[in-house]
Design a protein around this motif. Structure first.
Motif, PDB file in Angstrom:
ATOM      1  N   TYR A 135     -14.704  13.612  14.564  1.00  0.00           N
ATOM      2  CA  TYR A 135     -14.173  12.248  14.599  1.00  0.00           C
ATOM      3  C   TYR A 135     -15.223  11.245  14.129  1.00  0.00           C
ATOM      4  CZ  TYR A 135     -10.629  14.499  17.474  1.00  0.00           C
ATOM      5  OH  TYR A 135      -9.653  15.329  17.932  1.00  0.00           O
ATOM      6  N   ASP A 136     -14.734  10.173  13.488  1.00  0.00           N
ATOM      7  CA  ASP A 136     -15.625   9.071  13.130  1.00  0.00           C
ATOM      8  C   ASP A 136     -16.209   8.456  14.402  1.00  0.00           C
ATOM      9  OD1 ASP A 136     -14.796   9.589  10.575  1.00  0.00           O
ATOM     10  OD2 ASP A 136     -13.457   7.842  10.437  1.00  0.00           O
ATOM     11  N   SER A 137     -17.407   7.896  14.281  1.00  0.00           N
ATOM     12  CA  SER A 137     -18.061   7.326  15.464  1.00  0.00           C
ATOM     13  C   SER A 137     -19.038   6.225  15.054  1.00  0.00           C
ATOM     14  CB  SER A 137     -18.803   8.419  16.236  1.00  0.00           C
ATOM     15  OG  SER A 137     -19.845   8.979  15.445  1.00  0.00           O
ATOM     16  N   SER A 138     -19.492   5.484  16.049  1.00  0.00           N
ATOM     17  CA  SER A 138     -20.509   4.438  15.852  1.00  0.00           C
ATOM     18  C   SER A 138     -21.702   4.751  16.735  1.00  0.00           C
ATOM     19  CB  SER A 138     -19.950   3.061  16.206  1.00  0.00           C
ATOM     20  OG  SER A 138     -18.868   2.731  15.382  1.00  0.00           O
ATOM     21  N   ILE A 139     -22.872   4.342  16.267  1.00  0.00           N
ATOM     22  CA  ILE A 139     -24.087   4.608  17.030  1.00  0.00           C
ATOM     23  C   ILE A 139     -25.151   3.610  16.611  1.00  0.00           C
ATOM     24  CG2 ILE A 139     -25.117   6.220  15.368  1.00  0.00           C
ATOM     25  CD1 ILE A 139     -25.925   7.952  17.828  1.00  0.00           C
ATOM     26  N   LEU A 140     -26.071   3.376  17.484  1.00  0.00           N
ATOM     27  CA  LEU A 140     -27.204   2.528  17.146  1.00  0.00           C
ATOM     28  C   LEU A 140     -28.181   3.304  16.298  1.00  0.00           C
ATOM     29  CD1 LEU A 140     -27.880   0.763  20.558  1.00  0.00           C
ATOM     30  CD2 LEU A 140     -26.739  -0.190  18.554  1.00  0.00           C
ATOM     31  N   ILE A 141     -28.862   2.592  15.424  1.00  0.00           N
ATOM     32  CA  ILE A 141     -29.863   3.248  14.583  1.00  0.00           C
ATOM     33  C   ILE A 141     -30.954   3.861  15.453  1.00  0.00           C
ATOM     34  CG2 ILE A 141     -29.380   1.766  12.607  1.00  0.00           C
ATOM     35  CD1 ILE A 141     -31.920   0.190  13.315  1.00  0.00           C
ATOM     36  N   ASN A 142     -31.598   4.877  14.880  1.00  0.00           N
ATOM     37  CA  ASN A 142     -32.700   5.602  15.524  1.00  0.00           C
ATOM     38  C   ASN A 142     -32.254   6.429  16.731  1.00  0.00           C
ATOM     39  OD1 ASN A 142     -34.614   4.548  13.675  1.00  0.00           O
ATOM     40  ND2 ASN A 142     -34.698   2.659  14.876  1.00  0.00           N
ATOM     41  N   ASN A 143     -30.946   6.656  16.842  1.00  0.00           N
ATOM     42  CA  ASN A 143     -30.423   7.558  17.854  1.00  0.00           C
ATOM     43  C   ASN A 143     -29.840   8.806  17.156  1.00  0.00           C
ATOM     44  OD1 ASN A 143     -30.432   6.294  20.739  1.00  0.00           O
ATOM     45  ND2 ASN A 143     -29.826   4.618  19.370  1.00  0.00           N
ATOM     46  N   GLU A 144     -30.074   9.995  17.735  1.00  0.00           N
ATOM     47  CA  GLU A 144     -29.619  11.246  17.108  1.00  0.00           C
ATOM     48  C   GLU A 144     -28.101  11.350  17.140  1.00  0.00           C
ATOM     49  OE1 GLU A 144     -30.795  15.976  17.290  1.00  0.00           O
ATOM     50  OE2 GLU A 144     -30.430  14.948  19.192  1.00  0.00           O
ATOM     51  N   VAL A 145     -27.543  11.778  16.019  1.00  0.00           N
ATOM     52  CA  VAL A 145     -26.113  12.044  15.913  1.00  0.00           C
ATOM     53  C   VAL A 145     -25.927  13.561  15.819  1.00  0.00           C
ATOM     54  CG1 VAL A 145     -24.018  11.725  14.573  1.00  0.00           C
ATOM     55  CG2 VAL A 145     -25.683   9.859  14.745  1.00  0.00           C
TER      56      VAL A 145
END
Length: 604
Positions: A398-408
């Motif tokens: 699924y598409d998602s959002s995350i803050l930069i510098n956090n592991e996906v």
């Protein structure tokens, strides 16, 4: 007057004379063997006797055909007489020795060999008292002495192709009445494979001879030579059979031809290599690797499974599940494993038969080959039948959002294959923001990862492969932000779900409330990430001026601290059956994110 009589002159008074007497302890008359010379006559010291202690012995000598033998030498002790034209002989004045042993009469003929007959008290013809010993002036009739006959046996030894066997050792055996071998000769075949046994002795009771031979490369072959094999012998040319049920003296026998076959080596069957095919395929079997080390031609016999007793077995049983395959299910969804089926074989006597794979599971096909003499051991080939391959389907998640510098962490576990084949994974970036240096880690696994280093949209593609074909590409989008505030709504089952912000909603609601003086329109929560966020322009109004709605848990100027979550609800006093037109609103300082919720509400 009896011819050829030996007589001793006795006085009526006791005299002493020399007489040689042979004594035997047991047995009656027996046959001799013309393969040996007559035994030498030994002269022993005389036995003291008297006139009244004497008797006479008579007898007859015949040949194997029952005809009288004239001129045969007959020995009793150290004395000799000769048979007349009737084959008769006579000994008179035979002393009775002390000890009362039996007499041994030896007959020797140059043409017929020798024989020894035994004379016992039972042979006395004047023994009226049935005495068990010899009586004075006894008269004894010796058992009839039948001498052996002689003949020759010839034959040929060939191989299985009719070629003469040269230098082969051939053995002739003669058996006695108790089935023991009492005579044996050995000769060697000549350049024509021919052999001959000359001067073969036989008795009147002899009705067969055994001729046998073998080599280091053949099995033993034994034949029986019977009276019916006797032939005319006119210079060795005439082999016309003689109609006779017994051997005649001087016979010539033509033995049946001996055929020596090479020791046969059992052929070896090879049903070919394991195969894995698709449902509906034509399966071609291959037994051409079967062989016979003797070079014999072999024939093929293919079949489905058989029992240890050789009976065909029905379909059924559990096969070996191929790697990467799943057990089969029946129509009710119950696991039935990997069943064994029987094939409809075509050309099952050829080296390369075939059949159509009509069932999923396993076929076990047996092969036996024969060289016309021996059958091989069973060779088995297994054929596994699997479903026609369907390309797998990739699912990148699924598409998602995350803050930069956090592991996906990406997840391809929802990828599927209709054949249940084992999948391999290949992930790659389709696009990343400008100036990003993000790198995919473990991109050949089900769950790779990366860390977004700048804000923007990251598009990652996934392809899966089932070992045969690859899937269509599937992609997932990850939105990376420097900081964010997220809004979550509480659903009918008290489940939280993220909603986009700016957020706008309108609707109509009615209700009958008991126990509390307010109506809760909806519940939300805000989560801050990356920095603190401030609530501005917060308002709750009723355009109809019926009630005074309000935010519960949220106020104007409230700070949503980084990493915290604040829950709030939209509430209204009860409208007393009058419709209110409610409006709730706020904004997030420094962003374009706003919240707007309108509802027409009527309660008790």
């Amino acid at each position: 007057m009896k011819p050829y009589i030996f007589q001793s002159i006795f006085k009526k008074t006791l005299i002493y004379f020399f007489f040689i007497l042979s004594l035997v302890a047991c047995g009656g008359g027996g046959g001799g063997d013309n393969s040996t010379n007559p035994p030498p006559v030994e002269v022993t010291p005389p036995i003291e006797t008297v006139k009244d202690n004497t008797g006479s012995i008579t007898g007859v000598v015949i040949n194997v055909s029952g005809e009288p033998v004239e001129g045969a030498s007959v020995y009793l002790g150290g004395f000799e007489v000769t048979t007349d034209e009737t084959g008769s002989y006579y000994f008179s004045d035979v002393p009775i020795p002390e000890g009362q042993g039996n007499y041994a009469v030896t007959i020797i003929s140059a043409n017929y060999g020798s024989i020894v007959v035994e004379v016992s008290p039972s042979n006395q013809t004047n023994n009226t008292e049935n005495s068990t010993s010899f009586i004075p002036e006894f008269e004894a009739e010796a058992p009839e002495a039948q001498l052996n006959g002689h003949g020759s046996i010839a034959g040929i030894v060939q191989d299985e192709y009719g070629i003469p066997m040269v230098g082969v050792e051939v053995t002739l055996k003669r058996t006695a009445t108790n089935d023991t071998v009492d005579y044996m000769l050995v000769v060697i075949t000549d350049a024509a494979g021919y052999y001959i046994f000359s001067d073969v002795p036989f008795s009147a009771s002899q009705n067969s001879f055994i001729v046998q031979t073998s080599t280091s490369e053949t099995d033993m072959v034994a034949i029986e030579v019977l009276p019916i094999h006797q032939v005319q012998n006119t210079g060795g040319q005439d082999t016309t059979p003689i109609d006779n049920t017994s051997f005649i003296d001087g016979f010539v026998a033509q033995a049946p031809t001996i055929i020596l076959e090479q020791n046969n080596t059992t052929p070896v069957a090879n049903a070919g290599s394991y195969q894995i095919v698709k449902l509906g395929d034509t399966v071609y079997l291959d037994g051409t690797a079967s062989f016979d080390s003797d070079g014999d031609n072999i024939t093929y016999s293919w079949s489905n499974r058989v029992s240890d007793q050789g009976f065909p077995l029905p379909s059924g049983g559990e096969g070996s599940l191929p790697e990467g395959e799943s057990p089969l299910l029946n129509a009710f969804g119950i696991i039935i494993g990997w069943p064994i089926h029987n094939a409809e074989l075509e050309n099952n006597t050829s080296a390369t038969p075939h059949f159509v794979a009509t069932e999923l599971g396993e076929y076990q096909i047996y092969l036996i080959v024969t060289d016309g003499k021996n059958n091989s051991q069973i060779s088995t080939v297994e054929i596994d039948v699997v479903q026609e391959n369907t390309p797998p389907i990739a699912n990148a998640g699924y598409d998602s959002s995350i803050l930069i510098n956090n592991e996906v962490i990406l997840d391809g576990s929802l990828s599927t294959d209709a054949n249940n084949d084992l999948l391999t994974y290949f992930w790659s970036f389709s696009s990343i923001p400008n100036s990003s240096s993000a790198v995919l880690l473990n991109e050949l696994t089900e769950t790779p990862s990366f860390t977004p280093d700048v804000s923007g949209e990251y598009v990652i593609s996934l392809t899966v492969n089932d070992g045969d074909v690859s899937s269509v590409v599937d992609s997932v989008v990850v939105f990376a932000e420097a900081e964010s505030i997220k809004l979550f709504a509480n659903g009918f089952f008290s489940e939280w779900s993220e909603v986009a912000i700016p957020y706008s909603m309108s609707g109509v609601a009615t209700g009958s409330i008991i126990g509390v003086p307010y109506y809760e329109v909806s519940k939300f929560k805000l989560t801050a990430a990356g920095k603190d966020f401030v609530i501005r322009n917060l308002s709750a109004t009723d355009a109809n001026l019926v009630v005074a709605p309000y935010f519960e848990g949220l106020r104007n100027g409230q700070i949503i601290a980084d990493g915290t979550t604040v829950e709030f609800s939209l509430r209204s006093p009860l409208t007393r059956n009058v419709q209110a037109n409610l409006n709730f609103y706020f904004s997030i300082e420094g962003t374009n994110k706003t919240f707007s919720y309108s509802v027409l509400l009527q309660t008790n």
